[in-house]
Design a protein around this motif. Sequence first.
Motif, PDB file in Angstrom:
ATOM      1  N   ARG A  84       0.963  -1.207   0.075  1.00 16.28           N
ATOM      2  CA  ARG A  84       0.089   0.074   0.016  1.00 16.28           C
ATOM      3  C   ARG A  84       0.970   1.211   0.098  1.00 16.28           C
ATOM      4  N   SER A  85       0.644   2.014  -1.237  1.00 20.59           N
ATOM      5  CA  SER A  85       1.754   3.280  -1.226  1.00 20.59           C
ATOM      6  C   SER A  85       1.167   4.522  -1.168  1.00 20.59           C
ATOM      7  N   GLU A  86      -0.393   4.661  -0.923  1.00 20.52           N
ATOM      8  CA  GLU A  86      -0.893   5.791  -0.918  1.00 20.52           C
ATOM      9  C   GLU A  86      -0.508   6.531   0.244  1.00 20.52           C
ATOM     10  N   VAL A  87      -0.746   7.943   0.146  1.00 23.36           N
ATOM     11  CA  VAL A  87      -0.382   8.790   1.048  1.00 23.36           C
ATOM     12  C   VAL A  87      -1.260   8.530   2.250  1.00 23.36           C
ATOM     13  N   ARG A  88      -2.355   8.375   2.093  1.00 21.97           N
ATOM     14  CA  ARG A  88      -3.283   8.204   3.200  1.00 21.97           C
ATOM     15  C   ARG A  88      -3.099   6.825   4.184  1.00 21.97           C
ATOM     16  N   ASP A  89      -2.268   5.874   3.382  1.00 17.80           N
ATOM     17  CA  ASP A  89      -1.877   4.644   4.279  1.00 17.80           C
ATOM     18  C   ASP A  89      -0.711   4.967   4.898  1.00 17.80           C
ATOM     19  N   ARG A  90       0.063   5.764   4.522  1.00 16.57           N
ATOM     20  CA  ARG A  90       1.255   6.264   5.262  1.00 16.57           C
ATOM     21  C   ARG A  90       0.843   6.839   6.560  1.00 16.57           C
ATOM     22  N   ILE A  91      -0.233   7.767   6.150  1.00 17.88           N
ATOM     23  CA  ILE A  91      -0.698   8.620   7.451  1.00 17.88           C
ATOM     24  C   ILE A  91      -1.478   7.879   8.545  1.00 17.88           C
ATOM     25  N   THR A  92      -2.156   6.704   8.063  1.00 17.53           N
ATOM     26  CA  THR A  92      -2.681   5.828   8.957  1.00 17.53           C
ATOM     27  C   THR A  92      -1.767   5.028   9.820  1.00 17.53           C
ATOM     28  N   ALA A  93      -0.700   4.657   9.073  1.00 17.56           N
ATOM     29  CA  ALA A  93       0.206   3.879   9.822  1.00 17.56           C
ATOM     30  C   ALA A  93       1.030   4.688  10.689  1.00 17.56           C
ATOM     31  N   MET A  94       1.355   5.959  10.832  1.00 18.45           N
ATOM     32  CA  MET A  94       1.812   6.780  11.595  1.00 18.45           C
ATOM     33  C   MET A  94       0.621   7.243  12.890  1.00 18.45           C
ATOM     34  N   GLN A  95      -0.519   7.241  12.438  1.00 18.97           N
ATOM     35  CA  GLN A  95      -1.500   7.610  13.264  1.00 18.97           C
ATOM     36  C   GLN A  95      -1.773   6.504  14.401  1.00 18.97           C
ATOM     37  N   LEU A  96      -1.492   5.315  13.898  1.00 27.47           N
ATOM     38  CA  LEU A  96      -1.541   4.028  14.744  1.00 27.47           C
ATOM     39  C   LEU A  96      -0.441   3.639  15.388  1.00 27.47           C
ATOM     40  N   GLY A  97       0.581   4.552  15.379  1.00 23.23           N
ATOM     41  CA  GLY A  97       1.882   4.330  16.247  1.00 23.23           C
ATOM     42  C   GLY A  97       3.097   3.709  15.405  1.00 23.23           C
ATOM     43  N   GLY A  98       3.015   3.535  14.152  1.00 18.15           N
ATOM     44  CA  GLY A  98       3.869   3.014  13.342  1.00 18.15           C
ATOM     45  C   GLY A  98       5.124   4.047  13.343  1.00 18.15           C
ATOM     46  N   SER A  99       6.376   3.386  13.081  1.00 16.65           N
ATOM     47  CA  SER A  99       7.642   4.123  13.454  1.00 16.65           C
ATOM     48  C   SER A  99       8.268   4.569  12.128  1.00 16.65           C
ATOM     49  N   ASP A 100       8.072   3.630  11.177  1.00 14.85           N
ATOM     50  CA  ASP A 100       8.312   4.121   9.741  1.00 14.85           C
ATOM     51  C   ASP A 100       7.647   3.280   8.705  1.00 14.85           C
ATOM     52  N   TYR A 101       8.010   3.440   7.552  1.00 19.19           N
ATOM     53  CA  TYR A 101       7.077   3.028   6.366  1.00 19.19           C
ATOM     54  C   TYR A 101       7.736   2.641   5.249  1.00 19.19           C
ATOM     55  N   LEU A 102       7.628   1.711   4.559  1.00 23.48           N
ATOM     56  CA  LEU A 102       8.268   1.433   3.422  1.00 23.48           C
ATOM     57  C   LEU A 102       7.314   0.504   2.390  1.00 23.48           C
ATOM     58  N   ALA A 103       7.370   1.079   1.257  1.00 21.58           N
ATOM     59  CA  ALA A 103       6.392   0.714   0.375  1.00 21.58           C
ATOM     60  C   ALA A 103       7.169  -0.654  -0.567  1.00 21.58           C
TER      61      ALA A 103
END
Length: 128
Positions: A84-103
């Motif tokens: 999942r590489s959409e900006v909204r997915d990255r935002i959701t990941a960070m809102q849920l407490g994710g530390s980083d994101y890699l598509a």
Amino acid sequence: MKRVVVVDDDPKIRAAVRELLVSDGLEVDCPDDSRGALAGVLRAVPDLVILDVNMPDMSGWEFCAILRRQSATRDLPVLFLTGRSEVRDRITAMQLGGSDYLAKPFGADELRRKVRSLLSESHAMEEG
């Protein structure tokens, strides 16, 4: 030795990430399903969780939210590694407490950099 748990429903991704991180001197666990992985992480907290989002038995979003509600795993670094590489997915990941994101697809060097960074940050938090 630092321990990483890779939670992904794709055995090829688990194998590739495991091979890469083991070659960097890390201990890597790759459970077959997210529910079993969650039980294992809560039983023996690793230094980092690498987490897919789209999985059949529990989404990565649910997995991360559960980790953040537990005192033992509240500050555990979570790297989302997902198709999942959409900006909204990255935002959701960070809102849920994710530390980083890699598509996906991802480069080996980029994954290594993110893992090293998260492991060194978590070590610094333990000391501080």
